[in-house]
Design a protein around this motif. Structure first.
Motif, PDB file in Angstrom:
ATOM      1  N   UNK A   1     -85.062 -22.353 -10.446  1.00  0.00           N
ATOM      2  CA  UNK A   1     -85.450 -21.572  -9.262  1.00  0.00           C
ATOM      3  C   UNK A   1     -86.599 -22.117  -8.635  1.00  0.00           C
ATOM      4  N   UNK A   2     -87.704 -22.355  -9.527  1.00  0.00           N
ATOM      5  CA  UNK A   2     -89.001 -22.877  -9.024  1.00  0.00           C
ATOM      6  C   UNK A   2     -88.853 -24.171  -8.476  1.00  0.00           C
ATOM      7  N   UNK A   3     -88.138 -25.085  -9.146  1.00  0.00           N
ATOM      8  CA  UNK A   3     -87.939 -26.492  -8.868  1.00  0.00           C
ATOM      9  C   UNK A   3     -87.140 -26.618  -7.507  1.00  0.00           C
ATOM     10  N   UNK A   4     -86.123 -25.679  -7.230  1.00  0.00           N
ATOM     11  CA  UNK A   4     -85.464 -25.916  -6.056  1.00  0.00           C
ATOM     12  C   UNK A   4     -86.048 -25.257  -4.913  1.00  0.00           C
ATOM     13  N   UNK A   5     -87.237 -24.390  -5.041  1.00  0.00           N
ATOM     14  CA  UNK A   5     -87.585 -23.595  -4.075  1.00  0.00           C
ATOM     15  C   UNK A   5     -89.126 -23.936  -3.671  1.00  0.00           C
ATOM     16  N   UNK A   6     -89.790 -24.622  -4.385  1.00  0.00           N
ATOM     17  CA  UNK A   6     -91.189 -24.863  -4.039  1.00  0.00           C
ATOM     18  C   UNK A   6     -91.584 -26.090  -4.746  1.00  0.00           C
ATOM     19  N   UNK A   7     -92.752 -26.775  -4.502  1.00  0.00           N
ATOM     20  CA  UNK A   7     -93.224 -27.673  -5.094  1.00  0.00           C
ATOM     21  C   UNK A   7     -93.797 -27.317  -6.354  1.00  0.00           C
ATOM     22  N   UNK A   8     -93.791 -27.978  -7.499  1.00  0.00           N
ATOM     23  CA  UNK A   8     -94.410 -27.589  -8.743  1.00  0.00           C
ATOM     24  C   UNK A   8     -95.310 -28.894  -9.249  1.00  0.00           C
ATOM     25  N   UNK A   9     -96.447 -28.477  -9.925  1.00  0.00           N
ATOM     26  CA  UNK A   9     -97.048 -29.600 -10.484  1.00  0.00           C
ATOM     27  C   UNK A   9     -96.832 -29.400 -12.152  1.00  0.00           C
ATOM     28  N   UNK A  10     -96.495 -30.991 -12.494  1.00  0.00           N
ATOM     29  CA  UNK A  10     -95.977 -31.118 -13.818  1.00  0.00           C
ATOM     30  C   UNK A  10     -96.596 -32.150 -14.435  1.00  0.00           C
ATOM     31  N   UNK A  11     -96.773 -32.288 -15.980  1.00  0.00           N
ATOM     32  CA  UNK A  11     -97.511 -33.530 -16.664  1.00  0.00           C
ATOM     33  C   UNK A  11     -96.562 -33.854 -17.698  1.00  0.00           C
ATOM     34  N   UNK A  12     -97.221 -35.372 -17.945  1.00  0.00           N
ATOM     35  CA  UNK A  12     -96.625 -36.039 -19.169  1.00  0.00           C
ATOM     36  C   UNK A  12     -97.655 -36.387 -19.550  1.00  0.00           C
ATOM     37  N   UNK A  13     -98.084 -36.368 -20.960  1.00  0.00           N
ATOM     38  CA  UNK A  13     -99.058 -36.953 -21.886  1.00  0.00           C
ATOM     39  C   UNK A  13     -98.552 -38.222 -22.333  1.00  0.00           C
TER      40      UNK A  13
ATOM     41  N   UNK B   1    -101.917 -48.144 -28.223  1.00  0.00           N
ATOM     42  CA  UNK B   1    -101.919 -49.445 -28.192  1.00  0.00           C
ATOM     43  C   UNK B   1    -102.477 -49.794 -27.086  1.00  0.00           C
ATOM     44  N   UNK B   2    -102.656 -51.030 -26.710  1.00  0.00           N
ATOM     45  CA  UNK B   2    -103.175 -51.475 -25.357  1.00  0.00           C
ATOM     46  C   UNK B   2    -102.017 -51.731 -24.181  1.00  0.00           C
ATOM     47  N   UNK B   3    -100.947 -51.128 -24.279  1.00  0.00           N
ATOM     48  CA  UNK B   3     -99.795 -51.277 -23.567  1.00  0.00           C
ATOM     49  C   UNK B   3     -98.868 -49.935 -23.631  1.00  0.00           C
ATOM     50  N   UNK B   4     -98.045 -49.532 -22.748  1.00  0.00           N
ATOM     51  CA  UNK B   4     -97.077 -48.734 -22.740  1.00  0.00           C
ATOM     52  C   UNK B   4     -95.950 -49.663 -23.239  1.00  0.00           C
ATOM     53  N   UNK B   5     -94.844 -48.972 -24.024  1.00  0.00           N
ATOM     54  CA  UNK B   5     -93.627 -49.733 -24.244  1.00  0.00           C
ATOM     55  C   UNK B   5     -92.373 -49.059 -23.492  1.00  0.00           C
ATOM     56  N   UNK B   6     -91.025 -49.451 -23.894  1.00  0.00           N
ATOM     57  CA  UNK B   6     -89.856 -48.675 -23.165  1.00  0.00           C
ATOM     58  C   UNK B   6     -89.691 -47.561 -23.474  1.00  0.00           C
ATOM     59  N   UNK B   7     -90.370 -46.937 -24.833  1.00  0.00           N
ATOM     60  CA  UNK B   7     -90.276 -45.771 -25.204  1.00  0.00           C
ATOM     61  C   UNK B   7     -90.721 -44.822 -24.297  1.00  0.00           C
ATOM     62  N   UNK B   8     -91.765 -45.415 -23.630  1.00  0.00           N
ATOM     63  CA  UNK B   8     -92.307 -44.385 -22.560  1.00  0.00           C
ATOM     64  C   UNK B   8     -91.699 -44.301 -21.100  1.00  0.00           C
ATOM     65  N   UNK B   9     -90.706 -45.227 -21.274  1.00  0.00           N
ATOM     66  CA  UNK B   9     -90.296 -45.607 -19.711  1.00  0.00           C
ATOM     67  C   UNK B   9     -89.611 -44.160 -19.366  1.00  0.00           C
ATOM     68  N   UNK B  10     -88.845 -43.589 -20.074  1.00  0.00           N
ATOM     69  CA  UNK B  10     -88.035 -42.440 -19.660  1.00  0.00           C
ATOM     70  C   UNK B  10     -88.993 -41.384 -19.098  1.00  0.00           C
ATOM     71  N   UNK B  11     -90.206 -41.097 -19.622  1.00  0.00           N
ATOM     72  CA  UNK B  11     -90.874 -40.077 -19.050  1.00  0.00           C
ATOM     73  C   UNK B  11     -91.762 -40.221 -17.835  1.00  0.00           C
ATOM     74  N   UNK B  12     -92.013 -41.653 -17.966  1.00  0.00           N
ATOM     75  CA  UNK B  12     -92.513 -42.244 -16.728  1.00  0.00           C
ATOM     76  C   UNK B  12     -91.798 -42.076 -15.446  1.00  0.00           C
TER      77      UNK B  12
END
Length: 421
Positions: free
Chosen positions: A26-38, A43-54
């Motif tokens: 309901x929240x997502x469909x009706x108004x803008x929401x702020x969300x986060x991923x940590x 390491x000095x780079x992200x890898x494709x294991x991080x790609x889905x959340x990105x």
């Protein structure tokens, strides 16, 4: 807000668990929401294991929601025990800060921090974790959680028998505190993560409820598994990185083009922004003629272009076609270094003989002069894609591609790279 966004995430298979699904939808469909991923800088780079959340952050932003990418400059110094068999190695503050900056730069390629309607936010939890005192942390955060509650988390239970330090045991409190600070600073109400993050996410929701009397939400994505049982995100035992210096665009492209037939449609839904009807059409054509690998080609094109840009995607195609056809001479120096990364390499010096027979021996391409002579006479040696059968053949400047490389193939598949110094 789009009324079908939550359903699309479901149809793509991107939702594993949610807290209070009805209220979240309901929240997502009706108004803008702020969300986060940590993203902890391990390491000095992200890898494709991080790609889905990105890409999930990007999907939410495209629908008018505000993504917050949280770099774990503080938690990265501790280490998340979730689904880890042993304690992480602790890194120094300077290394973690250096890695944090690299990750910030990478994230900016995927989410828009200048968007007019919903500009993304970049935060670093070292900003609050680096300055809070132990006494304040225990009084303000620790008092909200019982040991029994913390012990019930799967990430902790899995490690009790093998051993878990107090440092990693307390990690879930740090992540919970992140959620609280992001709510205070930005009004963030939703945390996304992999399915292994469920315990940490629900701890944050509990802290929000106790401290602020607000309802936070959690959404986890499925753990990505491959049909052949091997670990996703690895190729030949090595991680597939988003940094082109660590995994070349050609290697990156090859990872996706080699996707198992049983996984490719699922990965198109996970990792591309092709519409579901477009993916359904690709699936129909793929099922009719799987040998054409249309689905793999679409997947490799979309993800390589997304991560490295169209120019690098086209370059990866060119390298692939040149290697397949034997047209090595059409490759640039950069394409040669990408296409032959990891193959046995020999540095030819001014002191080396330029007779090909001798080079085959000194570069250990052949075990002896006799073997080298037989390989040449039998037509087993190719220089820059062309067969050489002359035993007395002398390497000249004309054999140096871009003035610095020669590619030797022995038999059908064994490649060797000569570099001239």
């Amino acid at each position: 807000m789009s009324s079908d966004f939550f359903q699309e995430l479901k149809d793509r298979g991107l939702i594993f668990q949610t807290t209070d699904e009805e209220a979240l939808e309901k929240q997502l469909n009706e108004e803008s929401i702020k969300l986060y991923v940590g993203f902890d800088p391990t390491a000095d780079s992200l890898h494709i294991g991080h790609l889905l959340p990105i890409l999930m952050l990007r999907r939410f932003q495209q629908k008018g929601h505000v993504p917050i990418a949280l770099v774990g400059g503080g938690t990265g110094m501790i280490g998340d025990p979730s689904f880890k068999d042993q304690e992480r190695q602790l890194n120094t503050l300077s290394i973690v800060q250096e890695w944090s900056q690299s990750i910030k730069n990478q994230l900016s390629r995927f989410i828009d921090f200048e968007d007019e309607k919903a500009p993304a936010v970049l935060a670093n939890n070292y900003d609050w974790l680096g300055s809070i005192s132990l006494i304040d942390f225990l009084r303000d955060v620790g008092k909200n959680f019982t040991i029994n509650y913390m012990m019930s988390k799967e990430s902790v239970k899995r490690r009790i028998e093998s051993g878990i330090s107090y440092t990693e045991f307390a990690y879930q409190l740090l992540q919970a505190y992140d959620f609280l600070k992001l709510y205070e600073n930005y009004g963030c109400l939703l945390q996304l993560g992999g399915s292994d993050q469920w315990g940490n996410i629900t701890s944050g929701i509990e802290l929000l409820r106790r401290e602020k009397e607000v309802q936070g939400f959690g959404l986890t994505m499925p753990l990505i598994t491959k049909a052949d049982g091997t670990k996703f995100g690895k190729t030949e035992g090595n991680a597939v990185w988003l940094d082109p210096e660590k995994t070349t665009p050609y290697e990156f492209y090859q990872f996706w083009i080699n996707t198992d037939d049983r996984d490719v449609i699922k990965f198109l839904k996970y990792f591309t922004f092709l519409t579901l009807p477009e993916i359904a059409e690709i699936e129909r054509q793929f099922n009719e003629a799987p040998e054409k690998r249309l689905a793999q080609k679409a997947l490799a094109k979309e993800v390589t272009t997304l991560v490295h840009g169209e120019e690098k995607y086209l370059q990866a195609i060119h390298i692939s076609e040149a290697l397949f056809s034997g047209e090595i001479k059409t490759l640039t120096a950069e394409e040669i270094s990408q296409g032959f990364k990891g193959v046995p390499t020999y540095h030819v010096t001014a002191d080396d003989s330029m007779q090909l027979l001798d080079v085959l021996v000194t570069a250990k391409i052949a075990t002896s002069r006799r073997q080298a002579r037989e390989d040449l006479q039998n037509g087993a040696i190719y220089l820059n894609g062309e067969r050489v059968q002359t035993v007395e053949y002398i390497l000249t400047d004309g054999d140096k591609l871009s003035g610095q490389y020669s590619v030797i193939r022995r038999g059908k598949k064994k490649y060797f790279l000569l570099t001239f110094v």
